[in-house]
Design a protein around this motif. Sequence first.
Motif, mmCIF file in Angstrom:
data_model
loop_
_atom_site.group_PDB
_atom_site.id
_atom_site.type_symbol
_atom_site.label_atom_id
_atom_site.label_comp_id
_atom_site.label_asym_id
_atom_site.label_seq_id
_atom_site.Cartn_x
_atom_site.Cartn_y
_atom_site.Cartn_z
ATOM 1 N N GLU A 95 -20.606 78.931 12.609
ATOM 2 C CA GLU A 95 -19.946 78.202 13.711
ATOM 3 C C GLU A 95 -18.792 78.995 14.311
ATOM 4 O O GLU A 95 -18.650 79.094 15.533
ATOM 5 N N LYS A 99 -18.308 80.645 17.964
ATOM 6 C CA LYS A 99 -17.191 80.223 18.816
ATOM 7 C C LYS A 99 -16.408 81.410 19.376
ATOM 8 O O LYS A 99 -15.969 81.399 20.520
ATOM 9 N N TYR A 100 -16.215 82.435 18.533
ATOM 10 C CA TYR A 100 -15.404 83.585 18.951
ATOM 11 C C TYR A 100 -16.250 84.835 19.203
ATOM 12 O O TYR A 100 -15.747 85.964 19.107
ATOM 13 N N GLU A 326 -11.284 83.385 12.580
ATOM 14 C CA GLU A 326 -10.660 82.173 13.103
ATOM 15 C C GLU A 326 -9.169 82.401 13.393
ATOM 16 O O GLU A 326 -8.684 82.121 14.490
#
Length: 339
Positions: A95, A99-100, A326
Amino acid sequence: MPYRAEYIWIDGSTPTPKLRSKTKIIPDGQEPPLWGFDGSSTNQAPGSDSDCVLKPVFVCPDPIRGNNDVLVMNEVLIPADMSPHPSNTRAACAEVAEKYAAHESWFGIEQEYTLFKDGRPHGWPIGGYPAPQGGYYCGVGADEIWGREIVERHTEACMAAGLEISGTNAEVMIGQWEFQVGPLGPLEVSDQLWVARWLLYRIAEDFDISAHLTPKPVSGDWNGAGAHTNFSTKEMRESYEPIVAGAEALGKRHDAHITNYGPGIETRLTGLHETAPWTEYSYGVSDRGASVRIPWQVKQEGKGYLEDRRPNANMDPYIVTRLITETVCADADGEPIVD
Ligand code: ADP
Ligand code: MN
Ligand code: MN
Ligand code: MN
């Protein structure tokens, strides 16, 4: 001809999960399918509802069996709804990677490990100590090196499997070694590191030796075993400022990283033996006593990567690469860093 697929997965052992594997014979022309196992024997399910699902996520040639045989890395799912099992740390990593994705994170992981024979580090005399460390790191010769045959076999196996192994070296403590995997994206480096660990255990088995990722195999004046995690984003590979910003961002979330960088981290990050104390965050150029090091050459060239020296050898790369991606990418995107 049918072929053999060795299904590898991470179990639910605590505090440090273990690798498990079993063999499936697959008809010619078919891909490795979903499979199952008895989760009550791996700390992953109660006996009354014991089935867990294995979902293939990475397949490579099996360098030990040869032929058309393969190694299959899996995630563990819960059969009722095919959701990730609590022991499945890959799903959250996937995930965050997604996302990044625009930052194009790369990781190079230095996996240190210790070979054990007859209950003590390989090369250690019965009931005593070898000569103090100092000559063993990158050493050569029968008085300094134990286990090189395993290391060479393991390196060849990783190469034949198509893994991105990038180097090996003898480490500071006798019987201790390192290999590096990467640079690769968070999921790729983690899948490959788990397979490389499995190959290490499997090959050492043939020598009656067991490889361990325990972070402080011998207490006292002997080096621990880490998994320095080298990290870059696209921006860091182009200029220097994002590297400093990344090192600063990691300092904002030190505790969350430390508590997820492998069981027993306080036994290894003492402030001695090329480590920074686990209670404090620091970074610096060329500093092997800092939590995060910016390599000298990176400073010189004004671009490249940083090295997070905190992770233990027994860390889970799905967790470590997720946290670093993150923390650094959220900060770069102007998002708050929270826990
Ligand atoms: P050390 O000097 O700390 O022992 P190593 O040579 O053992 O370093 O490991 C360095 C690791 O960094 C290797 O796995 C290498 O592939 C990786 N690496 C190199 N460049 C990058 C980069 N731009 N981003 C992430 N990792 C990188
Ligand atoms: Mn290294
Ligand atoms: Mn090392
Ligand atoms: Mn290093």
